[in-house]
Design an enzyme around this catalytic site. Structure first.
Site, PDB file in Angstrom:
ATOM      1  N   ASP A   1      -0.616  15.968   4.849  1.00 23.51           N
ATOM      2  CA  ASP A   1      -1.549  15.213   3.995  1.00 23.51           C
ATOM      3  C   ASP A   1      -2.813  16.039   3.758  1.00 23.51           C
ATOM      4  OD1 ASP A   1      -2.763  13.155   2.585  1.00 23.51           O
ATOM      5  OD2 ASP A   1      -3.473  12.134   4.395  1.00 23.51           O
TER       6      ASP A   1
ATOM      7  N   GLU B   1     -13.867   4.493   6.179  1.00 26.59           N
ATOM      8  CA  GLU B   1     -12.781   5.055   6.979  1.00 26.59           C
ATOM      9  C   GLU B   1     -13.233   5.461   8.377  1.00 26.59           C
ATOM     10  OE1 GLU B   1      -9.970   5.133   7.881  1.00 26.59           O
ATOM     11  OE2 GLU B   1      -8.753   6.699   6.915  1.00 26.59           O
TER      12      GLU B   1
ATOM     13  N   ASN C   1      -8.641  -0.016   7.716  1.00 27.49           N
ATOM     14  CA  ASN C   1      -7.439   0.796   7.913  1.00 27.49           C
ATOM     15  C   ASN C   1      -6.975   0.676   9.355  1.00 27.49           C
ATOM     16  OD1 ASN C   1      -5.436   2.715   7.995  1.00 27.49           O
ATOM     17  ND2 ASN C   1      -6.789   4.467   7.709  1.00 27.49           N
TER      18      ASN C   1
ATOM     19  N   TYR D   1       0.849  -1.189   0.000  1.00 27.32           N
ATOM     20  CA  TYR D   1       0.000   0.000   0.000  1.00 27.32           C
ATOM     21  C   TYR D   1       0.882   1.237   0.000  1.00 27.32           C
ATOM     22  CZ  TYR D   1      -3.358   3.511   1.635  1.00 27.32           C
ATOM     23  OH  TYR D   1      -4.133   4.624   1.767  1.00 27.32           O
TER      24      TYR D   1
ATOM     25  N   GLU E   1     -11.509   9.093  -2.269  1.00 22.25           N
ATOM     26  CA  GLU E   1     -12.289   9.412  -1.071  1.00 22.25           C
ATOM     27  C   GLU E   1     -13.283  10.543  -1.349  1.00 22.25           C
ATOM     28  OE1 GLU E   1      -9.353  12.105   1.565  1.00 22.25           O
ATOM     29  OE2 GLU E   1      -8.450  10.288   0.721  1.00 22.25           O
TER      30      GLU E   1
ATOM     31  N   CYS F   1      -6.591  13.864   6.814  1.00 27.24           N
ATOM     32  CA  CYS F   1      -6.437  12.473   7.233  1.00 27.24           C
ATOM     33  C   CYS F   1      -7.789  11.977   7.732  1.00 27.24           C
ATOM     34  CB  CYS F   1      -5.393  12.369   8.339  1.00 27.24           C
ATOM     35  SG  CYS F   1      -5.385  10.784   9.193  1.00 27.24           S
TER      36      CYS F   1
ATOM     37  N   ASP G   1      -3.108   5.341  -2.652  1.00 25.46           N
ATOM     38  CA  ASP G   1      -4.005   6.375  -2.138  1.00 25.46           C
ATOM     39  C   ASP G   1      -4.058   7.510  -3.158  1.00 25.46           C
ATOM     40  OD1 ASP G   1      -5.286   8.409  -0.766  1.00 25.46           O
ATOM     41  OD2 ASP G   1      -3.977   8.329   0.990  1.00 25.46           O
TER      42      ASP G   1
ATOM     43  N   ASP H   1      -6.214  10.097  -2.915  1.00 28.02           N
ATOM     44  CA  ASP H   1      -6.891  11.247  -2.294  1.00 28.02           C
ATOM     45  C   ASP H   1      -8.281  11.440  -2.903  1.00 28.02           C
ATOM     46  OD1 ASP H   1      -4.816  11.679  -0.552  1.00 28.02           O
ATOM     47  OD2 ASP H   1      -3.898  13.285  -1.711  1.00 28.02           O
TER      48      ASP H   1
ATOM     49  N   ARG I   1     -13.544   5.031  -1.087  1.00 27.41           N
ATOM     50  CA  ARG I   1     -13.469   5.284   0.355  1.00 27.41           C
ATOM     51  C   ARG I   1     -14.544   6.289   0.746  1.00 27.41           C
ATOM     52  NH1 ARG I   1      -8.297   8.226   3.365  1.00 27.41           N
ATOM     53  NH2 ARG I   1      -9.580   9.761   4.470  1.00 27.41           N
TER      54      ARG I   1
ATOM     55  N   HIS J   1      -7.490   4.007  -4.408  1.00 26.35           N
ATOM     56  CA  HIS J   1      -8.735   4.359  -3.738  1.00 26.35           C
ATOM     57  C   HIS J   1      -8.957   5.865  -3.787  1.00 26.35           C
ATOM     58  CE1 HIS J   1      -7.100   5.890   0.108  1.00 26.35           C
ATOM     59  NE2 HIS J   1      -6.345   4.802   0.210  1.00 26.35           N
TER      60      HIS J   1
END
Length: 304
Positions: A65, A192, A215, A51, A121, A129, A92, A94, A162, A119
């Protein structure tokens, strides 16, 4: 060790290989690897997939982040992790770096860089985060459009959607979003920041047959669970996104403090990877032997 000889390279696309891992019995364990040597070490420990965390990646760049980096910057990290390990990699992505067309661009360049899955989100920029408070959620249908765009652009890439909705919309809201994202073309769902075993179980029970990702980040809202415990709760994948970076950063800070305090590294040498261990990890002698064999094979004897 890194692959140089074509015959050693995986013959199937990374997305196909990631899907094959998902078909196996049991839970798919994906430790975070934020650079090539972390990927090599994870592979040596026996992991079959990896990952790439946005939080770990940006932290390694000295950035928070917050969705600051671009898809093309992420590809630099994808390439080194994949090139070093040859393993299927979940990345990831975002919020997709913009609208639907940006998502499609990200899918294309991620696949070209060697990613097996990504993924997306459902937050607004600047995203946070997933285990922080006051996250701002995008409209569910706007997120579904991004998922559809990703599914339309990919060749083999696995698309994981996500949702960060549990904190503000509750479990019902998160599940409604997850179902919408699956209808839009997602292959799996990442709920998440669930914060109890009961929430994890309830989510899985209401999403039967859907591959779910858990996660297991430290210092967040989720209590510590093992991979086996997540599997028993109904999850197909688990990530430890920033763990390797946290350990490396802690050790690095202690090293710098020791140099500043003691005027050298002599008091921390026993905590270091040795030269032999480093060379074994990166395959130095393999590279040297390969170079020598090519020179010996290609250059005519009379010219040696």
């Amino acid at each position: 060790m890194p692959y140089l000889v074509a015959s050693d390279l995986p013959s199937a696309p990374a997305g196909w290989r990631f899907r094959e891992l998902l078909k196996r019995p049991g839970i798919l364990k994906l430790p975070g690897a934020h650079n090539g040597i972390a990927a090599l070490q994870a592979k040596a420990a026996g992991f079959e997939g990896l990952y790439l965390s946005g939080a770990a990646m940006t932290a390694s760049m000295g950035l928070p982040d917050l969705g600051i980096v671009t898809a093309d910057e992420v590809c630099f990290f994808i390439r080194q992790v994949v090139r070093a390990s040859g393993l299927p990699l979940l990345v990831d992505a975002d919020t997709g770096y913009g609208g639907a067309l940006n998502v499609m661009h990200a899918v294309r360049v991620f696949e070209e860089a060697g990613a097996g899955a990504l993924h997306l989100e459902d937050q607004f920029l600047p995203k946070k985060c997933g285990h922080l408070n006051d996250k701002k959620l995008a409209d569910a249908h706007d997120m579904a459009a991004k998922v559809a765009a990703a599914a339309k652009a990919r060749r083999d890439l696995v698309v994981v959607a996500r949702t960060d909705a549990a904190a503000s919309e509750g479990l019902d809201g998160a599940i409604a979003r997850a179902k919408l994202y699956m209808e839009a073309g997602a292959d799996a769902i990442f709920p998440e920041a669930l914060n109890t075993a009961e929430m994890f179980r309830a989510f899985a029970e209401r999403m039967p047959g859907v591959p779910l990702l858990a996660n297991m980040t430290e210092f967040g809202k989720t209590p510590f669970f093992t991979a086996d415990e997540f599997e028993q709760m109904g999850y197909k994948m688990v990530i430890w996104p920033v763990s390797a970076l946290r350990v490396a950063n802690k050790a690095q800070a202690e090293l710098f403090a020791a140099i500043a305090r003691d005027g050298g590294t002599h008091k921390v040498v026993e905590r270091m990877q040795t030269r032999a261990e480093l060379y074994a990890t990166i395959g130095l002698h393999h590279f040297e032997a390969l170079d020598a064999s090519i020179v010996q094979t290609v250059i005519p004897e009379r010219l040696q």
